[in-house]
Design an enzyme around this catalytic site. Structure first.
Site, PDB file in Angstrom:
ATOM      1  N   SER A 530       0.837  -1.218   0.000  1.00  0.00           N
ATOM      2  CA  SER A 530       0.000   0.000   0.000  1.00  0.00           C
ATOM      3  C   SER A 530       0.860   1.251   0.000  1.00  0.00           C
ATOM      4  O   SER A 530       0.567   2.237   0.668  1.00  0.00           O
ATOM      5  CB  SER A 530      -0.929   0.011   1.220  1.00  0.00           C
ATOM      6  OG  SER A 530      -1.740  -1.131   1.235  1.00  0.00           O
ATOM      7  N   THR A 533       0.845   5.543  -3.289  1.00  0.00           N
ATOM      8  CA  THR A 533       0.440   6.934  -3.073  1.00  0.00           C
ATOM      9  C   THR A 533       1.285   7.577  -1.985  1.00  0.00           C
ATOM     10  O   THR A 533       1.689   8.737  -2.099  1.00  0.00           O
ATOM     11  CB  THR A 533      -1.054   6.995  -2.691  1.00  0.00           C
ATOM     12  OG1 THR A 533      -1.802   6.418  -3.761  1.00  0.00           O
ATOM     13  CG2 THR A 533      -1.505   8.428  -2.457  1.00  0.00           C
ATOM     14  N   ALA A 718      -2.069  12.096   2.649  1.00  0.00           N
ATOM     15  CA  ALA A 718      -2.596  10.789   2.231  1.00  0.00           C
ATOM     16  C   ALA A 718      -1.924   9.645   2.969  1.00  0.00           C
ATOM     17  O   ALA A 718      -0.749   9.719   3.331  1.00  0.00           O
ATOM     18  CB  ALA A 718      -2.391  10.609   0.736  1.00  0.00           C
ATOM     19  N   LYS A 719      -2.679   8.587   3.195  1.00  0.00           N
ATOM     20  CA  LYS A 719      -2.112   7.308   3.630  1.00  0.00           C
ATOM     21  C   LYS A 719      -2.368   6.276   2.534  1.00  0.00           C
ATOM     22  O   LYS A 719      -3.104   6.546   1.581  1.00  0.00           O
ATOM     23  CB  LYS A 719      -2.792   6.830   4.922  1.00  0.00           C
ATOM     24  CG  LYS A 719      -2.658   7.765   6.108  1.00  0.00           C
ATOM     25  CD  LYS A 719      -3.338   7.123   7.328  1.00  0.00           C
ATOM     26  CE  LYS A 719      -3.423   8.110   8.493  1.00  0.00           C
ATOM     27  NZ  LYS A 719      -4.143   7.500   9.648  1.00  0.00           N
ATOM     28  N   GLU A 723      -4.502  -1.990   0.315  1.00  0.00           N
ATOM     29  CA  GLU A 723      -4.782  -3.305   0.880  1.00  0.00           C
ATOM     30  C   GLU A 723      -5.901  -3.368   1.911  1.00  0.00           C
ATOM     31  O   GLU A 723      -6.603  -4.374   2.002  1.00  0.00           O
ATOM     32  CB  GLU A 723      -3.501  -3.856   1.523  1.00  0.00           C
ATOM     33  CG  GLU A 723      -2.402  -4.106   0.509  1.00  0.00           C
ATOM     34  CD  GLU A 723      -1.128  -4.544   1.207  1.00  0.00           C
ATOM     35  OE1 GLU A 723      -0.914  -5.753   1.333  1.00  0.00           O
ATOM     36  OE2 GLU A 723      -0.359  -3.655   1.635  1.00  0.00           O
TER      37      GLU A 723
END
Lengths: 762, 762
Positions: A530, A533, A718-719, A723
C-alpha cells in the site's frame, strides 16, 4: 491541516480512463512483435517427482516448433527466488535462498514447470506440448504443514530442516504475554484457520521477451516491482543490469501476485534459446497452479482483558503453508503479526510463526498479506471477550484502539488515527444501534457485525522503502513526471499527477506521466505494501518541490522580488504582497529554456525518497448478513467500510480500492477455497467453474465512508489504501453471523455446510 | 593536456553498429502501426499559382481513401516557420515570420504542397492523388534573386519588400574595409557563384503520426531538433507541449535538411483528420523539390594584402536565393560571413548579404551552412594574391592564420588552434613540395591545390546553445545516459558513451544510451552546428561529473577516507594514498539503492548546459587533380584532409565524418547542380538520373589526418567535426585545377564545359 488544496481531493477522471474504457489500453497479453513465437510450459502432474528422462524428439520434429528447453538447458543460468527476496530488502538482512531454477529437475508441486517450448503459433505449441514424453519417478509428498514438519517427511528444499522454510518471530514484542495472560480477568482463545486464496486477476500471467541486435534483453512484464525484477533477471541470465530493459504496460490486476516473477524467466529463456521474440501467456489453470496465491494459515490466538475491557495481552502462533518454493510467503506471517498484534493498545505482545514448505503450489503476497488471516481470529475473539465482559463490541474497541501520539504497529509514532470516527460513522451507517444484539427468530435471520483493523502505508522501517521521482517542466509550463509505480488498476497515475500538480500550482491535466520503462525511470522499489500513493507520492511531492524552488527563484528574478514573497496557483506565480506582480509558470519555464543570459535551464526536480515514516490507515468494517438456518447459506445484505486513509487524493480512486476490497473480502469469507487433494496433491479448483469468486451480481448494497483527515507525514496528508479494503470483511461477516444465529465459524470460508455443522444440524 | 584517458580516444565499435550493419536499425520509414494509413501529397506543377478550385469528389469516392485535405481544411491551424526560427533562438531576437500553412492556397514554388490524402494503402493513395482536380491561376514568377529584387517582380511573401526575406549584416565587423582595401598593396577580387545542392539523404523525408486515445499526438520524426519540433508542432496544432511526443528513431541522413520540419505537419494533419495513424514517406523527387536544400550564392569578394602577404582587408556581398519560404536559409549568409571573414587574422572586415525570396524550392541548412560558398571564393583569391605577390600558397596562409589567444570567428577567445600543423602535415601527405607549381605538359595534366577553413563547435554565442543530459547509475555500476542528439549517422551515441564512461571511470560498454523520446529527454536544442559532441558532450560530461561526486562521497564514507583522496578508473574507486583502500563502483551504487541507513539514493547526475565557448575546428584540404584538356574532365586523384578537431573522442567516427565530407565536397565541386528551368520554374534535376551525386566508386584515394590535440573547452578536449569536412574540398580542387592548367573556375560546379570554356576551347 489548514492547507487550501486546488487539485488534491478532486474527483478527476483518471488519465488512463479513456484507454481502459475503450479497450485501447495495452496489456502484456496484447503485445505482438513481428516474428514473435508463442511459448508453452509443460507442468508436473505430480506433487513431488524426479524427472528421469525427457524425450523431446517427437515434439522437435513437429514443423513450427523452434525450441524445447528442459532443466538441462536452463542449468547454465542462476537459481533465484521468485519473490525477489534473495537480496537484502528487509531490515536485518532477511533474505531467501536462491532455490528455484528456470526449470527444475525435481517437481516440487503439482504444476511445477519441467519443460517449455516455443513455436510459431499457439496451436502448434499446444500440440507439441503433448508430444513431449516425460518419465517421472514419483516421490513421497507432504501437503499439510503439520505433516511436513514431522520426522521422516520428504525433504522439499535442502536448506529447510523439518521443511521449516522460515521461523518468523514477531518483530515488535513487548512485555510478558504469558504472565499477563495468566493474570487476565478474561482470556479468550481459539484456533482459526484460513484458506489459500487465488488472486483471480483479470489478466493471467504473461510476459514477452525479445533480444535486440546489440544483445539487450527487453521484457514486457507485469511485475509490480520492475526495478527489482530487472536486477533479478540480469542476475539469473548472467547479464549486466543495463542490458535488461523492463517494460511495464498496463497490468490486468495483481493484488500482490505480480510482486514475484511469474511468466518472465521461462519466457526469457525461450527468447534466448531461439533468438526470437517470445510471448508466454498462462492459461487460467496455470495462473492457479503455477503462481503464488494467498498463504493458508492456522493461527492459535490468546487474548487477555481486564474486567473493564482493557486489553492486556495478546499472543499468537501462526503456522503457514508455503508450498514448494519460498517466494514471498514467509513475510505474510511477519506482516500479519505486526498488524494483528499491533492493532490495539496492548502492553504484552508475543508471537511467532513457522512457515512450512509443502508439495503444493507456492504461497505469496496477496492484498493484506497475513493481516486478514490474523484479524480473522482477533476480531472474533474481541467480540467473544466483549460478550463475556458484557460490553458492547463498539465500546470494547473504542476502549482499546490507539490514539495519535501512541506507538504505531511498526514501532514508529502514530501521527494520526481516526479509527474512532470510522467506528462511529460506520455504526451509524449500518444502523448498529437498531440492529445489533436483537433477538432473532425464523428460518432466515439477520445480524450485524463489525471488525476493525490497521495496515501500513509502505514498508518502512521493515522493508526497503525507496522510491524516486523526476519531473521536468516544458516550455509552456506543462510537465512530464517520470515515475514507475505498477499500474495494476489502482489509478496511481492520477494520484501522482494530482500531487505533482498541487505542489507546482498547475492543473492535474498539465502533467504527462512518463513511466513503465526501467531505462527511463529511476529506481523504484515498486507498488506493494500500500505504498504507491504514500511513498512514491512523497517522492513525487519532493521532486515537484525541488522543481518549484527553481521556478520561484527564476520568477523572483524576473519580477525583481524575493522568492519568499511568491506563491503559485492556477498556473500563475504571484506576489502575496502585491498580487499585480505576477508571471505565468509558462513564461518562467519558457524563459529558462530559451534564454540568452548564459543561464539556460530545463527546470526539473528529482528526489530519491526513503520513507522514514509509516502512517497506518485504520478502518472499521460493518456487515449485515442474512443466514438461512435451514440451508446454512449466508447472504451479505450490506457492507459498510469506514476508512481513515488520510487525505483522499482522489476520493473516486479510494472508493474503487475499498469496493474492490469488499468483493475480495466476501470471497475470502464465504466462497473462495483453493482445494488440494490430500491423496494426489492435485489442485481441484483451478478455474472459475470450481473456484468460486463472487462476481458483481453477488455484491450486496455497499457504502464507503472516507474519513478525509490529513496525516502529517503523507503527501498532502494521504495514507495508503491499497490493501486495507479486504482485511476486515470476513471477521465482520463472522461476527454478524454470530449476531444472527449465535454460532461462531473459525474456519474459512464460511460454507453453508460449516454453518449447518455449527448449528448442530449439519 | 596531460590527462590520462582510458576510454576517450579509443576506436570503439559504436553501440548502434550491429543494428545498422544487420538491417535491424529502425528508421521512420520502417515504422508500421496496425491500421496505419498511407499519406500522399499533391504538389503544384507551377512555380507560382493561385488555387482557384479543388475538386476532390472523384478521389473521395475511391474506395480506401480515408481523407483528403486542402488548404481550406488546414486553415484552422497556425502558420509556422519550417525552419523552427519563429521563436527567439538567435541572439538579438532574430526570428522568421510564421509564413507557411500546413497547406497553402497559393503555390509559391514548383512542388509546393496544395492538397494531401490518406488511404489504406500506397496504391490507392497514388491512384487517388491523380483523381484530385485542381484549377490553377498561374501567376508571374521570379526564379533568379536579381530578377526578384527588381521593381514589379511578383511579391512572394507579404512581409518581404523587394522580396528581400532578410538583409543580413556581418555580425563581427571590424575596422574600415573600404579604406583598407584602398590602401592595400594588392587587391584580389571576384564574383563567385555556388549552386543549390541537394542533401541526398539515404532515407527520404518521412513521418508517422498517431493520436492516442487520451488525445496525445505521437510523432515519429527525423527532425534533428526534436524538442524544437515538439514545441512548433504543439503551436501549429493548438496543443499544449506535453500532449506532443516526438520520437526520434535512427535517421537515414540529414546533413542539415532535417533541421527543419519536413513531412511532419502534413502527416499530422492527416492523422488528426482521420483519427488513425498515418505514415507519409516522400519520394526521391519530393525530397528534391519539397524540402530545403543548400542555398545558391553569388559572392562579390574583395581581399587586400600588404606586399609581404599580410592580409589587411576583406569585404563581401552575398546574394542568396531563398526560395518560396524563408526556412533556415537566411542564416546561411550570416554563418558564411562569420567563418569566411573571420577565418584569417584581418583587422578590416565588412560584409552584408541579401537573402531573396524566389519562386523556387526552399533553401536551408546544409553541412557547412554558407561557409563552403564563401570559402569557394576566399581560398581561390588567397591563391591568386599569393601568385601576384610571388609567395607560396602555404606560406601566405601560414602568415595569416590565427594563433591561440587571438579572437576567434565569433568574437570569443581562440583557445586552441592547430591549423599550422594541418597545413604542414597535409602538405607532406599530398607531396606538395614535389608536385606544386611544376610545369605541366600533355593533354592530361596534374595539379595540386589547397584550401583551409575554420568552422564552429556549436552555435554560441549566436544561437541558443542549450543542451541537457541526465545519467542514472544502476545497482551494478552500469549507467543509463538520457540524452537527445539526433542519430543522423554521426555515431554520436558512441561519443557520448565514451565521454560519460571516461568521467565515471567505467567502460564505454557500461553505458546504455536512452534517447529519442521527448517525454523522457530533457530539453535539447538538437544536433546541428557541429555541436553534438562539443555541447551535448559537455552537458554529458557535467552530468557524469555530478553523478561522480555522489559516487565519491558515498565511497569516501564507506571507506572512511576523504573524497579528495579518491580516484575512479576501471570500475573501481581507490585511494590515491593507499591503493589497498578501494571499492567497486558497483558496490557503491548497490549500497546507495539497497540501503537501510535512511539515505537511499539512486545516484544520478543532471546538467543543463549552455555553451559559453565555441572552439572552432580548423582544417586544411589538399587535392590532387588530373584535368583532361581535350574533354575538360576533371578527375580528383587524391584528397587529404588534415583536421584540428581537438581531441578525437573516437578517431573512427571523426574519419567517417571527414570522409563523408570529402564525397559531398567532390559533388559540390564537380558534379552536383540543382537545375531549375528559368522559363517554367520546373526542377529539372529531381532524381539521381539527372542530379549527379558522386558514389563510392567516384572517390579518389583519400587520407584523413587528425591533429589529435585537446582544446581547453571541449569535453576531454573535443571540438565539433560534423560540418568542416566538406567546406574546403571545392576550393582545393579549383586551386589544383589552376595548378594543372592555369585557369580559374569561379562558378560551381566545375563542369567539363566550364573547363573547356576557361581554356578557350569550349
Amino acid at each position: 491541516m489548514s492547507q487550501k488544496l486546488s487539485v488534491v481531493g478532486k474527483r478527476i477522471i483518471q488519465p488512463d480512463a479513456a484507454a481502459k474504457a475503450t479497450g485501447n489500453a495495452i496489456y502484456v497479453s496484447d503485445i505482438t512483435i513481428p516474428g514473435m513465437l508463442i511459448g508453452k510450459v509443460l507442468r508436473s502432474p505430480y506433487p513431488h517427482a524426479r524427472i528421469k528422462r525427457i524425450d523431446k524428439s517427437k515434439a522437435e520434429n513437429l514443423s513450427g516448433v523452434e525450441a524445447i528447453i528442459t532443466p538441462e538447458d536452463t542449468a547454465q543460468w542462476q537459481k533465484f527466488d521468485r519473490g525477489l527476496k534473495d537480496l537484502p530488502m528487509i531490515a536485518g538482512g532477511y533474505t531467501v535462498p536462491a532455490d528455484e531454477g528456470v526449470l527444475n529437475e525435481r517437481a516440487r508441486h503439482f504444476g511445477d514447470a519441467i519443460a517449455a517450448l516455443a513455436a510459431i503459433n499457439e496451436h502448434i505449441a499446444e500440440e507439441a506440448l503433448e508430444l513431449i514424453e516425460v518419465e517421472y519417478e514419483e516421490l513421497p509428498f507432504a501437503i499439510d504443514p503439520e505433516e511436513a514438519m514431522k520426522p521422516g517427511a520428504p525433504q522439499i528444499s535442502d536448506f529447510a530442516g523439518r521443511n521449516i522454510g522460515k521461523h518468523m518471530p514477531y518483530a515488535f514484542p513487548e512485555g510478558d504475554a504469558d504472565k499477563a495472560l495468566g493474570g487476565a480477568d478474561c482470556v479468550v482463545e481459539g484456533t482459526f484457520t484460513t484458506t489459500k486464496q487465488e488472486h483471480c486477476t483479470a489478466e493471467t500471467a504473461a510476459a514477452v521477451a525479445r533480444i535486440d541486435i546489440s544483445g539487450r534483453l527487453i521484457v514486457w512484464s507485469q511485475c509490480q516491482l520492475p526495478h527489482l525484477a530487472r536486477r533479478e533477471i540480469a542476475h539469473i541470465f548472467n547479464m549486466p543490469v543495463h542490458k535488461v530493459k523492463m517494460i511495464t504496460p498496463f497490468i490486468g490486476g495483481s493484488f500482490g501476485q505480480r510482486g514475484s516473477l511469474c511468466a518472465e524467466p521461462i519466457c526469457i529463456a525461450l527468447a534466448l534459446k531461439t533468438g526470437k521474440p517470445v510471448k508466454l501467456v498462462y492459461s487460467r489453470e496455470e495462473n492457479f497452479i503455477a503462481l503464488e496465491s494467498r498463504t493458508g494459515f492456522k493461527c492459535n490466538l490468546k487474548i487477555g482483558f481486564n474486567k473493564d475491557g482493557t486489553l492486556t495481552a495478546i499472543q499468537v502462533y501462526m503456522l503457514g503453508r508455503l508450498g514448494g518454493y519460498m517466494g514471498c510467503g514467509p513475510m505474510a506471517s511477519a506482516i500479519g503479526m505486526i498488524f494483528g498484534l499491533g492493532h490495539y493498545r496492548c502492553p504484552n505482545r508475543a508471537g511467532e510463526a513457522d512457515m512450512v514448505m509443502t508439495n503444493t503450489p507456492v504461497s505469496g503476497a496477496f492484498r493484506g498479506f497475513g493481516n486478514p488471516a490474523i484479524m480473522w481470529g482477533i476480531e472474533q475473539l474481541v467480540d467473544e471477550a466483549a460478550e463475556r465482559l458484557n460490553i458492547d463490541p463498539l465500546t470494547i474497541r473504542l476502549k482499546n484502539i490507539k490514539r495519535a501520539g501512541e506507538t504505531a504497529n511498526m514501532g514508529l509514532r502514530l501521527e494520526s488515527t481516526y479509527l474512532e470516527e470510522c467506528i462511529k460513522q460506520g455504526a451509524e451507517a449500518i444502523g448498529w444501534r437498531e440492529k445489533w444484539g436483537k433477538k432473532k427468530e425464523g428460518a432466515i435471520r439477520r445480524g450485524v457485525g463489525l471488525a476493525t483493523m490497521t495496515h501500513c502505508s509502505g514498508a518502512a522501517p521493515l522493508y526497503l522503502d525507496h522510491s524516486n521521482a523526476f519531473i521536468k517542466l516544458n516550455e509552456d509550463g506543462t510537465a512530464d513526471l517520470v515515475v514507475h509505480p505498477a499500474p495494476v488498476g489502482q489509478h496511481i497515475w492520477g494520484a501522482l499527477s494530482q500531487i505533482a500538480a498541487e505542489e507546482l500550482g498547475i492543473h492535474a491535466g498539465d502533467i504527462n506521466i512518463v513511466t513503465g520503462d526501467t531505462d527511463v525511470t529511476l529506481f523504484e522499489y515498486g507498488s506493494d505494501a500500500s505504498r504507491s500513493t504514500y511513498v512514491i507520492g512523497n517522492a513525487t511531492l519532493m521532486a515537484a518541490r525541488n522543481a518549484k524552488e527553481q521556478i520561484l527563484a527564476r520568477a523572483a528574478e524576473m519580477l525583481d522580488i524575493s522568492p519568499e514573497e511568491l506563491k503559485i496557483s492556477d498556473r500563475k506565480i504571484s506576489s502575496r504582497v502585491d498580487p499585480k506582480k505576477s508571471i505565468s509558470v509558462a513564461e518562467v519555464c519558457y524563459d529558462a529554456i530559451y534564454n540568452f543570459k548564459g543561464e539556460c535551464l530545463n527546470i526539473s526536480g528529482k528526489c530519491s525518497w526513503e520513507s522514514k515514516w509509516n502512517s497506518p490507515p485504520t478502518g472499521a468494517f460493518f456487515a449485515e448478513v442474512e443466514v438461512n438456518t435451514e440451508t446454512g447459506k449466508v447472504t451479505v445484505r450490506r457492507l459498510v467500510t469506514a476508512m481513515d486513509c488520510g487525505k483522499a487524493i482522489n476520493p473516486m480512486a479510494v472508493e474503487g480500492q475499498l469496493e474492490g476490497g469488499m468483493q475480495q473480502g466476501i470471497g475470502y469469507g464465504l466462497t473462495e477455497d483453493y482445494v488440494i487433494n490430500k491423496d494426489t496433491g492435485v489442485v481441484e479448483t483451478d478455474n472459475y467453474d470450481s473456484y468460486k469468486m463472487p462476481g458483481i451480481l453477488d455484491m450486496p448494497e455497499t457504502k464507503v465512508i472516507i474519513i478525509d483527515e490529513p496525516d502529517p507525514k503523507g503527501p498532502f496528508g494521504a495514507k495508503g489504501v491499497g490493501e486495507p479494503g479486504m482485511v476486515g470483511v470476513a471477521p465482520a461477516i463472522a461476527n454478524a453471523i454470530y449476531d444472527a444465529i449465535g454460532v461462531r465459524i473459525r474456519d474459512l470460508p464460511i460454507t453453508p455446510e460449516k454453518v449447518l455443522d455449527a448449528l448442530g444440524s449439519g
